[in-house]
Design an enzyme around this catalytic site. Structure first.
Site, PDB file in Angstrom:
ATOM      1  N   GLU B  94     -67.554  40.510 -20.712  1.00 25.08           N
ATOM      2  CA  GLU B  94     -66.566  39.913 -21.613  1.00 25.08           C
ATOM      3  C   GLU B  94     -66.198  40.831 -22.768  1.00 25.08           C
ATOM      4  O   GLU B  94     -65.041  40.884 -23.189  1.00 25.08           O
ATOM      5  CB  GLU B  94     -67.072  38.561 -22.141  1.00 25.08           C
ATOM      6  CG  GLU B  94     -67.179  37.473 -21.078  1.00 25.08           C
ATOM      7  CD  GLU B  94     -68.409  37.619 -20.184  1.00 25.08           C
ATOM      8  OE1 GLU B  94     -69.305  38.413 -20.528  1.00 25.08           O
ATOM      9  OE2 GLU B  94     -68.482  36.943 -19.143  1.00 25.08           O
ATOM     10  N   HIS B 163     -71.463  25.603 -20.546  1.00 25.65           N
ATOM     11  CA  HIS B 163     -70.128  25.399 -19.988  1.00 25.65           C
ATOM     12  C   HIS B 163     -69.307  24.383 -20.781  1.00 25.65           C
ATOM     13  O   HIS B 163     -68.221  24.020 -20.353  1.00 25.65           O
ATOM     14  CB  HIS B 163     -70.215  24.931 -18.534  1.00 25.65           C
ATOM     15  CG  HIS B 163     -70.680  25.989 -17.582  1.00 25.65           C
ATOM     16  ND1 HIS B 163     -71.964  26.461 -17.564  1.00 25.65           N
ATOM     17  CD2 HIS B 163     -70.015  26.675 -16.622  1.00 25.65           C
ATOM     18  CE1 HIS B 163     -72.074  27.376 -16.614  1.00 25.65           C
ATOM     19  NE2 HIS B 163     -70.915  27.541 -16.037  1.00 25.65           N
TER      20      HIS B 163
END
Lengths: 408, 374
Positions: B94, B163
């Site tokens: 990322e 999540h």
């Protein structure tokens, strides 16, 4: 052991049939991909610390890792920049001692790396420097006073990166390597032949972004040269605490790119290796990693005390390998440099030092409203409100001062 | 090599209104005319496709966004439509994705990057905070970073740990970032297109539980409106940035919400109406810049307010909203402003999330506490 590069991603931006871009690039050298990626067994060195040209067979080169000695004109230009760079480093350190600069991370001892990093690039190429690479940025052509603005304390940077194709002098270690990858990627997508040189130090190779940048550059097969100045210390922590790899150049192999080691105090070897790396990258070899074996002669910054973590004998040993003296001896010995030439170069260096003294001695007034001017392309209502609040505060201060003066 | 990829400045200069409309109408040809049931996912996907048609410097990349079309299918079909150079998968890293996007934006592109889930964006935090947010300021505006970081966020989907985070406060707290979060399908389209057109970096927070929410929306009309304003160069003044929406008008109290909390607030207002209480619902839309005017106008009118957010309440966007309203509307308030937020605990496991998330009952309880005279 054989190292297979079969995992290299196909060059998706090439119209050629998908294949291994690195394998293709290596064909012209007549060696295996493994031998191409692995650094030569010894570092590349062309001029020894005493200023003598090393015989061709002993420069560390080997098949596929061959480097012609750069031309005289390039070497003279490099020497001039070495002298200027040394003078700038020492001038800035003096300005810090006088309180005219907030801080200066000096590259004293690393000037050969600084100069070669800038001189190997063409005008359309990009450079991504760190906070210690002010001399490289200057050698690239940025106005010396603009370069040093970051250390003067009135703004975080003084030059326009787009104008000079030089990234910001980056403080968070290795984050700039990814910016270099992005600039190269954008250029490649547009079909431009830009090469990007991304700079970092030995300590920085421990950072996560070092890994991510090298991997992205290799996977997307981008023309990026990762130039690692191994100056042996990350502030106080020696290289042995950062890595036990055979060399930092060996790290390239794990990403499927070529690595090379070079004497970082020998500007002749540095230019030879970097010039070739730039040429290869421009021709489509993908990224390369060049490790320069050098030494940080002074403390990390003026705020650091290097006597707490290293022996003066070690520093003295490296003083004998000084990049500036070595080059002077070499060029004088070859008859390329005489007293007149030396004097002219010294004058140039003095002129730059004077420019710095003048530019940094100047008390540039700061504008408090600058705080709000550049946060976004247009000011948000909240920033307009805060800017008005500060303006009002300053106006009341000024009024109070005026009435005090009047009352005297 | 694609000769069609240009820098964003060139693209902005070259793409005429006619070209943009032609591209848009090509994309629209498959669509039925008039308002249709459309999911948030489809609206976002269409916005990406339209932005890529309108400007060849718009690039989409991230993890699984290519062949797969993204784990939520927001980038579905973009690689097929625009090629692997303009919508592609990156290595799984990322910080690398954001850092490379910074470099691409420096060199003339408009990257739109996807962080796969809220909590997976944290490895990129240094790039976002130290560079994305600061580059424009530290270069005195010389370097603009027109990039969009798309982040699916929030809970309510029974997701496993890492999540379901509501991470908006981290970005909103960072000076130099704009933070958008749509709460309707139409805003999904409008706000993503505005974010891509913006010269400032935008963190685009997508309420993931709303990806499958359907509204009746006329995408071709939204496209036409956007392309017209874009051609006239007036997007900034007419758009949603810094403009909260009155999602439901009311008179007795104001519910202030954003992203995934807006439908919850609307449901609460609906329930309150049955009990004879008229609640106004404000959809903040862009957390940064924040629309003080619309929010405060509503609170001055109703005299009561509840702020609703999924994120932990402590040191959060919801606490900021309370502080701002209190500073500006103190003398209009009939009761202290209440908050209904997630508890200050790590986001819970799926079977516990219903106890954590702000729901209609908890909102109505807070409304009941607003010191009503009778």
């Amino acid at each position: 052991m054989t190292i297979s590069a079969d995992h290299t991603a196909p060059d998706t931006t090439s119209s050629a049939a998908p294949g291994n871009a690195l394998t293709e690039a290596v064909k012209k050298f007549g060696i295996t991909v493994e031998d191409y990626m692995l650094p030569a067994r010894h570092q590349i060195q062309m001029v020894d610390p005493d200023g003598r040209l090393i015989p061709e067979g002993e420069q560390g080169t080997q098949p596929g890792h061959e480097y012609p000695v750069p031309g005289d004109k390039e070497l003279l230009a490099a020497y001039e920049q070495l002298v200027v760079g040394r003078r700038v480093n020492d001038q800035n350190s003096a300005l810090v001692r006088q309180g005219r600069m907030a801080v200066y991370p000096s590259s004293h001892g690393q000037e050969a790396c600084q100069v070669a990093a800038a001189l190997c690039l063409s005008e359309g190429d990009w450079m991504f420097p760190t906070y210690r690479d002010a001399v490289a940025v200057m050698t690239r052509g940025v106005d010396p006073v603009q370069v040093m603005t970051i250390f003067r304390g009135d703004w975080h940077g003084g030059y326009d990166p787009l104008k000079y194709k030089v990234g910001i002098q980056c403080t968070p270690l290795t984050t700039q390597l990814l910016h270099a990858v992005g600039v190269a990627h954008a250029a490649k997508l547009r079909g431009e032949d830009t090469v990007v040189l991304a700079m970092c130090g030995d300590g920085a190779t421990s950072e996560g972004d070092f890994h991510e940048a090298l991997n992205f550059a290799a996977v997307f097969h981008l023309p990026v040269i990762f130039f690692v100045q191994n100056n042996k210390y990350a502030i106080s922590v020696p290289l042995a605490h950062q890595s036990v790899a055979p060399s930092l150049a060996h790290k390239a192999v794990g990403y499927g790119m070529a690595g090379e080691r070079v004497d970082g105090n020998d500007v002749v070897a540095l230019l030879a290796v970097l010039d070739r790396a730039v040429k290869l990258a421009r021709e489509g070899s993908g990224p390369l990693l060049v490790e320069a074996n050098t030494y940080r002669m002074q403390a990390h910054t003026n705020a650091d005390d290097d006597t707490r973590y290293r022996e003066s004998a070690e520093v003295a040993e490296w003083r004998a390998k000084d990049p500036v003296n070595r080059m002077r001896t070499y060029l004088t010995g070859r008859g390329l440099l005489d007293d007149d030439g030396e004097a002219r170069i010294r004058d140039h260096a003095e002129a730059v030092a004077a420019q710095l003294r003048e530019g940094l001695g100047e008390d540039v007034p700061v504008d408090p409203q600058e705080l709000f001017r550049h946060v976004f392309a247009a000011r948000t209502p909240q920033l307009k409100e805060q800017s008005a609040m500060l303006a009002d505060e300053l106006a009341r201060d000024a009024a109070a001062t005026d009435s005090k003066e009047a009352g005297k | 090599m694609s000769p069609t990829i240009t820098t964003s400045s060139e693209a902005n200069g070259n793409v005429s209104a006619a070209t943009a409309r032609a591209a848009a109408s090509a994309a629209a040809s498959a669509e039925a005319a008039g308002p249709q049931p459309v999911t948030m996912a489809k609206a976002l996907n269409t916005a990406l496709a339209d932005a890529m048609s309108a400007d060849s410097s718009v690039l989409v990349f991230g993890e699984d966004v290519g062949m797969l079309g993204g784990v939520f299918r927001i980038t579905d079909g973009l690689t097929a439509m625009f090629g692997e150079q303009r919508c592609f998968d990156t290595p799984l890293a990322e910080s690398g994705i954001v850092g490379m996007a910074v470099g691409m934006a420096i060199n003339g592109m408009r990257p739109v990057i996807e962080m796969q889930f809220d909590a997976f964006a944290y490895p990129a935090f240094e790039q976002i905070v130290s560079h994305v947010a600061k580059m424009h300021n530290r270069t005195k505006g010389a370097v603009k970073l027109p990039l969009v970081i798309r982040i699916p966020y929030g809970g309510g989907i029974g997701g496993v740990e890492h999540h379901c985070d509501s991470s908006e406060s981290y970005y909103a707290h960072t000076a130099g970032l704009k933070v958008y979060t749509p709460a309707t399908v139409a805003d999904g389209y409008r706000m993503l297109r505005e974010a891509i057109d913006s010269d400032d970096p935008v963190v685009f927070m997508e309420p993931k539980k709303m990806y499958w929410t359907k509204d009746s929306v006329d995408l071709s009309e939204l496209r036409r409106l956007h392309e017209d304003s874009r051609a006239e160069g007036t997007t900034a003044g007419l758009g949603t940035e810094g403009r909260a929406a009155v999602a439901r008008p009311g008179t007795d109290a104001t519910l202030i919400a954003y992203g995934p909390s807006v439908p919850t607030a609307l449901a609460a207002a609906e329930a309150a109406a049955l009990e004879g209480r008229s609640l106004e619902v404000i959809d903040v839309r862009t957390i940064v810049p924040f629309d003080d005017a619309t929010v405060c106008e509503s609170v001055r009118k109703t005299g009561r307010a509840v702020v609703i957010a999924e994120a932990h309440g402590f040191a959060s966007v919801s606490s900021e909203i309370v502080a701002r309203v209190q500073e500006r509307c103190f003398h209009y308030l009939a009761a202290p402003i209440r908050r209904v937020t997630g508890f200050d605990v790590p986001y819970p496991a799926p079977k516990l999330e219903k106890y954590y998330l702000p729901g209609v009952d908890r909102i109505l309880d807070a409304v009941d506490d607003l010191q009503w005279e009778n």
